[in-house]
Design an enzyme around this catalytic site. Structure first.
Site, PDB file in Angstrom:
ATOM      1  N   ARG A 137     -18.841  -1.586   7.361  1.00  0.00           N
ATOM      2  CA  ARG A 137     -17.531  -1.526   7.989  1.00  0.00           C
ATOM      3  C   ARG A 137     -17.339  -0.174   8.652  1.00  0.00           C
ATOM      4  NH1 ARG A 137     -13.118  -3.384   3.686  1.00  0.00           N
ATOM      5  NH2 ARG A 137     -12.094  -1.549   4.554  1.00  0.00           N
ATOM      6  N   ARG A 173      -9.678   7.834   3.551  1.00  0.00           N
ATOM      7  CA  ARG A 173      -9.050   6.667   2.900  1.00  0.00           C
ATOM      8  C   ARG A 173      -8.681   6.978   1.458  1.00  0.00           C
ATOM      9  NH1 ARG A 173     -13.176   2.312   3.393  1.00  0.00           N
ATOM     10  NH2 ARG A 173     -11.638   0.921   2.496  1.00  0.00           N
ATOM     11  N   ARG A 210       0.816  -1.210   0.000  1.00  0.00           N
ATOM     12  CA  ARG A 210       0.000   0.000   0.000  1.00  0.00           C
ATOM     13  C   ARG A 210       0.850   1.261   0.000  1.00  0.00           C
ATOM     14  NH1 ARG A 210      -5.040  -1.983   1.958  1.00  0.00           N
ATOM     15  NH2 ARG A 210      -6.673  -0.408   2.035  1.00  0.00           N
TER      16      ARG A 210
END
Ligand code: AMP
Length: 216
Positions: free
Chosen positions: A162, A173, A90
């Site tokens: 979530r 995000r 990532r």
């Protein structure tokens, strides 16, 4: 040989859905670091305790936590195997470290698939996403609804949103993706391993395109 296929793309691009579908059809192993971390948080392991706050805010968990998980996973994976990495690497440091960890366990990163999708589609997908807290199966209220509303097809547990799919966390995000993860695309492009997949279609269409790429 242990072959790793890295799935790249923004949160909501459909990495997990495509990786799970194609893994089920081809016998590859789907490795979701997000799911592994959520499981560690739920079980209250040391890695889970370290990861919890970062995950809730939509930030990245410290690299070292991931390196331990990935090293263990590669060591315990029998040879031969194909592994679909969904959520790792990532950032560029993780991409470099993966080369080292793979070499140490007789594995290679065969290719990196970039699931390409517009920002509008990402927001819609993330907002409608539902997951099973028990078995980890993923659904979407519009594009991949469960047979019974709110109930997991696989194990019958009640589906949840979530914690990091709440609107304010989604925005963070996406920022983290742009600043930390998007450069990983260049890493694999320079290595000649990048393949782009149009991920704007339905889950079934994207899975078919991904399967065609990994079978080449
Ligand atoms: P995901 O299910 O892939 O969207 O991951 C959910 C969350 O887990 C992310 O927002 C991060 O907090 C954490 N996470 C998953 N994979 C990694 C990674 N490779 N490096 C750092 N954090 C990660």
């Amino acid at each position: 040989m242990k072959n790793i296929v890295v799935f790249l793309g923004a949160p909501g691009a459909g990495k997990g859905t495509a990786a799970a579908a194609v893994a089920a059809r081809t016998g590859a192993r789907h490795v979701s670091t997000g799911a592994m971390l959520r499981d560690a948080v739920a079980r209250g392991t040391p890695a889970g305790l370290e990861a919890k706050g970062h995950m809730e805010s939509g930030g990245l968990v410290p690299d070292e936590v991931l390196y331990r998980m990935i090293a263990e996973l590669l060591a315990e994976t029998p040879d031969p195997a194909t592994l679909f990495f969904d959520g790792f690497p990532r950032n560029e440091a993780q991409a470099e470290k993966l080369e080292q960890l793979a070499a140490e366990s007789g594995a290679t990163v065969a290719s990196a698939l970039l699931l390409d999708v517009s920002r509008e589609a990402l927001l819609e997908r993330l907002g409608g996403r539902r997951v099973c807290p028990k078995c980890g199966a993923g659904f979407h209220v519009k594009s991949l609804p469960p047979k019974v509303d709110g109930v997991c097809d696989a194990c019958g547990a009640a589906l949840v949103v979530r914690a990091d799919d709440r609107p304010e966390t989604i925005a963070h995000r996406l920022e983290v993706y742009e600043s930390a993860t998007a450069p990983v695309i260049g890493f694999y492009e320079r290595a000649g391993k990048l393949r782009r997949v149009d991920a704007s279609g339905s889950a079934a269409e994207v899975a078919a395109l991904v399967e065609a790429e990994v079978s080449r």
